[in-house]
Write an enzyme that holds these catalytic residues in place. Sequence first.
Site, mmCIF file in Angstrom:
data_model
loop_
_atom_site.group_PDB
_atom_site.id
_atom_site.type_symbol
_atom_site.label_atom_id
_atom_site.label_comp_id
_atom_site.label_asym_id
_atom_site.label_seq_id
_atom_site.Cartn_x
_atom_site.Cartn_y
_atom_site.Cartn_z
ATOM 1 N N HIS A 1 -2.448 -2.424 -2.233
ATOM 2 C CA HIS A 1 -2.643 -1.219 -1.417
ATOM 3 C C HIS A 1 -3.393 -0.177 -2.228
ATOM 4 O O HIS A 1 -3.237 -0.090 -3.446
ATOM 5 C CB HIS A 1 -1.306 -0.648 -0.925
ATOM 6 C CG HIS A 1 -0.306 -0.437 -2.010
ATOM 7 N ND1 HIS A 1 0.452 -1.473 -2.525
ATOM 8 C CD2 HIS A 1 0.064 0.672 -2.695
ATOM 9 C CE1 HIS A 1 1.244 -1.009 -3.470
ATOM 10 N NE2 HIS A 1 1.023 0.294 -3.611
ATOM 11 N N HIS B 1 -3.832 3.921 -2.506
ATOM 12 C CA HIS B 1 -3.261 5.216 -2.126
ATOM 13 C C HIS B 1 -4.421 6.194 -1.939
ATOM 14 O O HIS B 1 -5.319 6.262 -2.789
ATOM 15 C CB HIS B 1 -2.414 5.803 -3.260
ATOM 16 C CG HIS B 1 -1.207 5.009 -3.657
ATOM 17 N ND1 HIS B 1 0.071 5.402 -3.342
ATOM 18 C CD2 HIS B 1 -1.069 3.856 -4.372
ATOM 19 C CE1 HIS B 1 0.947 4.543 -3.863
ATOM 20 N NE2 HIS B 1 0.267 3.590 -4.494
HETATM 21 P P1 AMP Z 1 3.122 1.497 -5.632
HETATM 22 O O1 AMP Z 1 4.016 2.229 -6.594
HETATM 23 O O2 AMP Z 1 1.671 1.650 -5.932
HETATM 24 O O3 AMP Z 1 3.551 0.055 -5.440
HETATM 25 O O4 AMP Z 1 3.316 2.250 -4.248
HETATM 26 C C1 AMP Z 1 4.180 1.849 -3.239
HETATM 27 C C2 AMP Z 1 4.299 3.005 -2.294
HETATM 28 O O5 AMP Z 1 4.820 2.504 -1.079
HETATM 29 C C3 AMP Z 1 5.244 4.121 -2.759
HETATM 30 O O6 AMP Z 1 4.520 5.333 -2.893
HETATM 31 C C4 AMP Z 1 6.308 4.167 -1.656
HETATM 32 O O7 AMP Z 1 6.704 5.482 -1.345
HETATM 33 C C5 AMP Z 1 5.612 3.501 -0.490
HETATM 34 N N1 AMP Z 1 6.470 2.832 0.478
HETATM 35 C C6 AMP Z 1 7.487 1.961 0.230
HETATM 36 N N2 AMP Z 1 8.017 1.524 1.392
HETATM 37 C C7 AMP Z 1 7.330 2.125 2.388
HETATM 38 C C8 AMP Z 1 7.419 2.092 3.823
HETATM 39 N N3 AMP Z 1 8.325 1.351 4.463
HETATM 40 N N4 AMP Z 1 6.537 2.858 4.535
HETATM 41 C C9 AMP Z 1 5.622 3.621 3.895
HETATM 42 N N5 AMP Z 1 5.491 3.691 2.568
HETATM 43 C C10 AMP Z 1 6.338 2.961 1.812
#
Ligand code: AMP
Length: 133
Positions: A100, A102
Amino acid sequence: MKNNCVFCAIAAGEIPSFKVYEDDEFLAYLDINPFSEGHILVIPKEHYENLLDVDEEVLKKLIVRVKKIARRATTALDADGFNILQNNGEAAGQTVKHIHFHIVPRKNGERLVFENTSGDMEKLKALAERLKF
Ligand code: AMP
Ligand code: ZN
């Protein structure tokens, strides 16, 4: 849950999300624990763990979606800039093992620590409406 992955479950509509963009192959939705107002995640619907794992043709299309959604977010939120973050591996802070990007909208003069905050669901719902294509 497919691949035991929360983002695959979001892509399959098995768990809800605050969607801002969707097409056949890609999806974008608000991060539920945002770094800043309008923090968006952009994913391919197909599961790839990280940047090293992702198919290159998918990656090319994905980054074009990131640009398109960042432009939309900048306009809709009247942002002055944005950061793009993409974490690979636990050591780099990757918590969800589905690639993903951001998009973190920024305002002039705003101090920002890149840390998750507790998301206000009503606020996220309203924001998603403003950001939707
Ligand atoms: P990373 O640390 O780059 O893996 O980012 C994962 C991101 O996903 C974090 O910023 C979380 O807040 C976000 N996240 C986790 N679960 C969900 C969800 N169900 N819906 C939206 N965002 C999520
Ligand atoms: Zn996945």
